[in-house]
Design a protein around this motif. Sequence first.
Motif, PDB file in Angstrom:
ATOM      1  N   LEU A  65       0.809  -1.222   0.000  1.00 29.94           N
ATOM      2  CA  LEU A  65       0.000   0.000   0.000  1.00 29.94           C
ATOM      3  C   LEU A  65       0.845   1.276   0.000  1.00 29.94           C
ATOM      4  O   LEU A  65       0.302   2.371  -0.097  1.00 29.94           O
ATOM      5  CB  LEU A  65      -0.927   0.009   1.218  1.00 29.94           C
ATOM      6  N   THR A  66       2.153   1.137   0.103  1.00 31.46           N
ATOM      7  CA  THR A  66       3.034   2.311   0.119  1.00 31.46           C
ATOM      8  C   THR A  66       2.931   3.053  -1.209  1.00 31.46           C
ATOM      9  O   THR A  66       3.167   2.469  -2.272  1.00 31.46           O
ATOM     10  CB  THR A  66       4.497   1.887   0.356  1.00 31.46           C
ATOM     11  N   PRO A  67       2.570   4.332  -1.162  1.00 32.17           N
ATOM     12  CA  PRO A  67       2.494   5.106  -2.406  1.00 32.17           C
ATOM     13  C   PRO A  67       3.872   5.244  -3.060  1.00 32.17           C
ATOM     14  O   PRO A  67       4.903   5.261  -2.377  1.00 32.17           O
ATOM     15  CB  PRO A  67       1.999   6.480  -1.951  1.00 32.17           C
ATOM     16  N   GLU A  68       3.883   5.361  -4.360  1.00 32.14           N
ATOM     17  CA  GLU A  68       5.143   5.481  -5.092  1.00 32.14           C
ATOM     18  C   GLU A  68       5.908   6.746  -4.690  1.00 32.14           C
ATOM     19  O   GLU A  68       7.110   6.710  -4.463  1.00 32.14           O
ATOM     20  CB  GLU A  68       4.862   5.498  -6.596  1.00 32.14           C
ATOM     21  N   ALA A  69       5.199   7.868  -4.610  1.00 29.85           N
ATOM     22  CA  ALA A  69       5.834   9.126  -4.209  1.00 29.85           C
ATOM     23  C   ALA A  69       5.733   9.259  -2.692  1.00 29.85           C
ATOM     24  O   ALA A  69       4.626   9.297  -2.141  1.00 29.85           O
ATOM     25  CB  ALA A  69       5.163  10.311  -4.895  1.00 29.85           C
ATOM     26  N   HIS A  70       6.875   9.295  -2.031  1.00 28.11           N
ATOM     27  CA  HIS A  70       6.897   9.425  -0.573  1.00 28.11           C
ATOM     28  C   HIS A  70       8.286   9.856  -0.125  1.00 28.11           C
ATOM     29  O   HIS A  70       9.236   9.838  -0.906  1.00 28.11           O
ATOM     30  CB  HIS A  70       6.498   8.114   0.111  1.00 28.11           C
ATOM     31  N   LEU A  71       8.378  10.233   1.139  1.00 27.12           N
ATOM     32  CA  LEU A  71       9.655  10.572   1.739  1.00 27.12           C
ATOM     33  C   LEU A  71       9.913   9.592   2.876  1.00 27.12           C
ATOM     34  O   LEU A  71       9.107   9.487   3.798  1.00 27.12           O
ATOM     35  CB  LEU A  71       9.652  12.001   2.291  1.00 27.12           C
ATOM     36  N   ASP A  72      11.012   8.858   2.780  1.00 27.51           N
ATOM     37  CA  ASP A  72      11.445   7.987   3.866  1.00 27.51           C
ATOM     38  C   ASP A  72      12.359   8.791   4.773  1.00 27.51           C
ATOM     39  O   ASP A  72      13.294   9.448   4.296  1.00 27.51           O
ATOM     40  CB  ASP A  72      12.222   6.775   3.332  1.00 27.51           C
ATOM     41  N   ILE A  73      12.110   8.727   6.080  1.00 29.34           N
ATOM     42  CA  ILE A  73      12.981   9.357   7.063  1.00 29.34           C
ATOM     43  C   ILE A  73      13.491   8.259   7.988  1.00 29.34           C
ATOM     44  O   ILE A  73      12.700   7.620   8.686  1.00 29.34           O
ATOM     45  CB  ILE A  73      12.248  10.452   7.864  1.00 29.34           C
ATOM     46  N   TYR A  74      14.797   8.047   7.947  1.00 27.22           N
ATOM     47  CA  TYR A  74      15.438   7.034   8.781  1.00 27.22           C
ATOM     48  C   TYR A  74      16.157   7.753   9.922  1.00 27.22           C
ATOM     49  O   TYR A  74      17.032   8.587   9.672  1.00 27.22           O
ATOM     50  CB  TYR A  74      16.453   6.229   7.972  1.00 27.22           C
ATOM     51  N   ILE A  75      15.775   7.434  11.154  1.00 21.18           N
ATOM     52  CA  ILE A  75      16.392   8.060  12.322  1.00 21.18           C
ATOM     53  C   ILE A  75      17.260   7.011  13.010  1.00 21.18           C
ATOM     54  O   ILE A  75      16.776   5.938  13.384  1.00 21.18           O
ATOM     55  CB  ILE A  75      15.339   8.606  13.300  1.00 21.18           C
ATOM     56  N   GLU A  76      18.535   7.349  13.149  1.00 21.52           N
ATOM     57  CA  GLU A  76      19.502   6.425  13.744  1.00 21.52           C
ATOM     58  C   GLU A  76      20.286   7.135  14.835  1.00 21.52           C
ATOM     59  O   GLU A  76      20.320   8.367  14.882  1.00 21.52           O
ATOM     60  CB  GLU A  76      20.436   5.911  12.646  1.00 21.52           C
ATOM     61  N   PRO A  77      20.922   6.379  15.731  1.00 19.61           N
ATOM     62  CA  PRO A  77      21.716   7.010  16.792  1.00 19.61           C
ATOM     63  C   PRO A  77      22.815   7.899  16.208  1.00 19.61           C
ATOM     64  O   PRO A  77      23.359   7.617  15.138  1.00 19.61           O
ATOM     65  CB  PRO A  77      22.325   5.827  17.546  1.00 19.61           C
ATOM     66  N   GLY A  78      23.124   8.953  16.954  1.00 19.53           N
ATOM     67  CA  GLY A  78      24.203   9.857  16.565  1.00 19.53           C
ATOM     68  C   GLY A  78      25.429   9.638  17.424  1.00 19.53           C
ATOM     69  O   GLY A  78      25.606   8.568  18.014  1.00 19.53           O
ATOM     70  N   SER A  79      26.244  10.657  17.527  1.00 24.17           N
ATOM     71  CA  SER A  79      27.545  10.557  18.207  1.00 24.17           C
ATOM     72  C   SER A  79      27.437  10.557  19.726  1.00 24.17           C
ATOM     73  O   SER A  79      28.400  10.242  20.416  1.00 24.17           O
ATOM     74  CB  SER A  79      28.451  11.700  17.756  1.00 24.17           C
TER      75      SER A  79
END
Length: 158
Positions: free
Chosen positions: A116-130
């Motif tokens: 169901l994920t639309p073709e046009a989208h923005l993925d935001i990946y949040i990962e640990p920093g320093s």
Amino acid sequence: MEKTVDIKDQAGTEELAARLAAVAQVGDVILMHGTLGMGKSAFCRAYIRALAQNPHEEVPSPTFTLVQIYDLVPVPVWHFDLYRLSDPEEVHELDIEDAFSEAVSLIEWPDRLDYLTPEAHLDIYIEPGSNADARQIRLVASGESWQQRIAGLNGNVA
């Protein structure tokens, strides 16, 4: 198009969310990725508050309701938390297709969307920093509109 932003603290997350809210359009789909506690909900809250132009806007987590709807001007926002869903078919019960066409859709745990994920989208990946407060946020744009808007984001955030 992909862009990575190093965030020092919560204020940096809020600033990035506000920058994205400033270019919000009806039909935007933003998919929030990250493990528990990485700041997906915090990012969504900051985005909604920025769009509402109210830093005190009440923005409860949709963990138990699965969706919270904000009738904002200039664009409404539907905030989904799909963590508790086990089948993409369950997403239909949330009227997600309406959100895709009439609002901005902020979606936590988007892997539950599957096909169901639309073709046009923005993925935001949040990962640990320093450090404990820092995050590395990777923006991955799918679709021409998102690619243009992400390319237009310049500078670092706090």
